[in-house]
Design a protein around this motif. Structure first.
Motif, short mmCIF file in Angstrom:
data_model
loop_
_atom_site.label_atom_id
_atom_site.label_comp_id
_atom_site.label_asym_id
_atom_site.label_seq_id
_atom_site.Cartn_x
_atom_site.Cartn_y
_atom_site.Cartn_z
N ASN A 1 19.95 32.97 36.52
CA ASN A 1 21.41 32.95 36.59
C ASN A 1 22.00 34.25 36.09
O ASN A 1 21.93 34.57 34.91
CB ASN A 1 21.93 31.78 35.73
CG ASN A 1 21.54 30.45 36.31
OD1 ASN A 1 21.99 30.07 37.38
ND2 ASN A 1 20.68 29.73 35.61
N ALA A 2 22.56 35.00 37.01
CA ALA A 2 23.21 36.27 36.66
C ALA A 2 24.60 36.02 36.11
O ALA A 2 25.19 34.94 36.26
CB ALA A 2 23.29 37.16 37.89
N ALA A 3 25.15 37.03 35.44
CA ALA A 3 26.56 37.07 35.07
C ALA A 3 27.26 38.00 36.05
O ALA A 3 26.73 39.07 36.38
CB ALA A 3 26.73 37.57 33.64
N VAL A 4 28.44 37.60 36.53
CA VAL A 4 29.08 38.29 37.66
C VAL A 4 30.49 38.75 37.30
O VAL A 4 31.28 37.99 36.72
CB VAL A 4 29.15 37.36 38.89
CG1 VAL A 4 29.88 38.04 40.05
CG2 VAL A 4 27.75 36.93 39.32
N ILE A 5 30.82 39.99 37.66
CA ILE A 5 32.19 40.50 37.69
C ILE A 5 32.45 40.96 39.12
O ILE A 5 31.71 41.80 39.65
CB ILE A 5 32.41 41.66 36.71
CG1 ILE A 5 32.22 41.19 35.27
CG2 ILE A 5 33.81 42.25 36.88
CD1 ILE A 5 32.27 42.33 34.25
N THR A 6 33.50 40.43 39.75
CA THR A 6 33.72 40.76 41.15
C THR A 6 35.19 40.61 41.53
O THR A 6 36.05 40.30 40.69
CB THR A 6 32.82 39.88 42.06
OG1 THR A 6 32.88 40.38 43.40
CG2 THR A 6 33.25 38.42 42.03
N SER A 7 35.46 40.81 42.79
CA SER A 7 36.81 40.75 43.33
C SER A 7 37.31 39.31 43.45
O SER A 7 36.54 38.38 43.70
CB SER A 7 36.82 41.40 44.71
OG SER A 7 37.96 41.03 45.47
N ARG A 8 38.60 39.16 43.34
CA ARG A 8 39.27 37.88 43.61
C ARG A 8 38.92 37.35 45.00
O ARG A 8 38.87 36.14 45.23
CB ARG A 8 40.78 38.09 43.51
CG ARG A 8 41.64 36.91 43.93
CD ARG A 8 43.08 37.33 44.14
NE ARG A 8 43.23 38.19 45.32
CZ ARG A 8 44.37 38.74 45.69
NH1 ARG A 8 45.45 38.57 44.94
NH2 ARG A 8 44.44 39.50 46.77
N ASP A 9 38.66 38.25 45.92
CA ASP A 9 38.46 37.87 47.32
C ASP A 9 37.01 37.65 47.70
O ASP A 9 36.69 37.42 48.86
CB ASP A 9 39.07 38.94 48.23
CG ASP A 9 40.55 39.16 47.98
OD1 ASP A 9 41.24 38.16 47.67
OD2 ASP A 9 41.01 40.31 48.07
#
Length: 338
Positions: A203-211
């Motif tokens: 399980n990765a931790a994710v930072i990404t776009s709203r879209d």
């Protein structure tokens, strides 16, 4: 006495049982879950028939999956078949199960077949679809060190995240953080960002776009209204910007679709200690990662930087960088040293 059959004409190897069936939280949606397991030994001396798997699942009943799904009723569940032909022993196998009910628990198990024999029943795993709602924040939550937990993931931020001085923001494995357009993540003096762990490789931790609907489906605001346009692009949000005393520790992290305006790196550090391991940095509207200054130290190992508009990794102004086992792909320049 009869002559024993040749081992070349009849396989006597029963495939080993899958023991680590689980789910990848970041890919869970309101109607699907993504299962993950390690491919077992599927050696078959008798045939070249490709190895296959079969998943059985039931909606959880009575709160106990161990009684809901057993070897006896495996074949009576909803069945999904797939191929493991290209998977060597010890590699990762995944399967997305769709068409599920929202916010509902299911019981899953898997068997493999080597073209001759079925394995025994795997561990029985309980996985739930999500409700589709997001935890919303207008900026950094509070003034103290904060953990964004997988239990209340996913998150949608409508304001920039300014980590206070001497405080730590921890993003747990399996947690998805989506940012509104133009937002930045910044560091006060001696503040820390932790994403994922070295021990959780699933399980990765994710930072990404709203879209970006890849992770946990469409983002929603505090009124439970969909805000994602489902077409993420490089530069959807701003940058991660660190300076004096910044500490970054990313293990099994995914950072995507930042870079803001042109000439804005998705990650930029003028000072601090940055360690990025087994992670992915991708889809930046400019450079992926820039480190500069004599007080900046970077360790980048076993990671991927890809699909950035310009440089994958830029090293400037006497920064110290140790890069090992990492891949740079689909970018103009992999590493730039000035």
């Amino acid at each position: 006495k009869g002559t024993p059959k040749s081992l070349n004409s009849q396989n006597t190897t029963i495939p080993r049982v899958v023991t680590d069936l689980q789910m990848q939280f970041i890919y869970t949606t309101t109607s699907s879950v993504r299962l993950y397991w390690t491919a077992p030994n599927n050696t078959n001396l008798a045939t070249t028939t490709p190895a296959t798997y079969q998943i059985s699942y039931y909606q959880q009943s009575g709160g106990n999956c161990l009684t809901t799904l057993t070897s006896t009723n495996f074949d009576d569940g909803t069945l999904i078949n797939g191929s493991m032909a290209s998977l060597a022993q010890g590699t990762v196998a995944t399967s997305t199960v769709s068409g599920l009910l929202t916010n509902t628990a299911y019981c899953f198990a898997v068997k493999t077949n080597n073209g001759f024999n079925d394995s025994g029943l795997s561990n029985v795993y309980t996985a739930s679809t999500i409700s589709g709602s997001y935890t919303n924040y207008a900026g950094y939550p509070g003034t103290e060190s904060t953990t964004l937990a997988s239990s209340t993931s996913p998150y949608y931020f409508t304001g920039s995240i300014a980590i206070p001085s001497n405080k730590t923001l921890t993003i747990q494995p399996g947690t998805v953080v989506k940012l509104a357009p133009g937002l930045n993540i910044t560091f006060g003096g001696n503040s820390t960002l932790v994403m994922g762990t070295s021990s959780d490789t699933v399980n990765a931790a994710v930072i990404t776009s709203r879209d970006d609907d890849t992770y946990n489906g469409q983002a929603k605001n505090g009124s439970n209204t969909v805000v994602s346009d489902s077409t993420p692009g490089a530069g959807d949000w701003g940058k991660i910007l660190g300076g004096t005393g910044a500490v970054v520790n990313i293990n099994h992290g995914i950072i995507s679709y930042g870079g803001g305006a042109l000439n804005t790196p998705m990650m930029s550090f003028s000072a601090g200690t940055i360690a990025i391991n087994n992670s992915i940095i991708q889809y930046s509207n400019n450079h992926g990662l820039i480190v500069g200054g004599a007080t900046t130290s970077l360790t980048l190992s076993n990671s991927i930087i890809r699909n950035t508009l310009d440089v994958g990794l830029g090293i400037t102004s006497s920064a110290i960088a140790n890069v090992q086992g990492s891949t740079f792909t689909a970018i103009r320049r992999g590493i730039s040293v000035d």
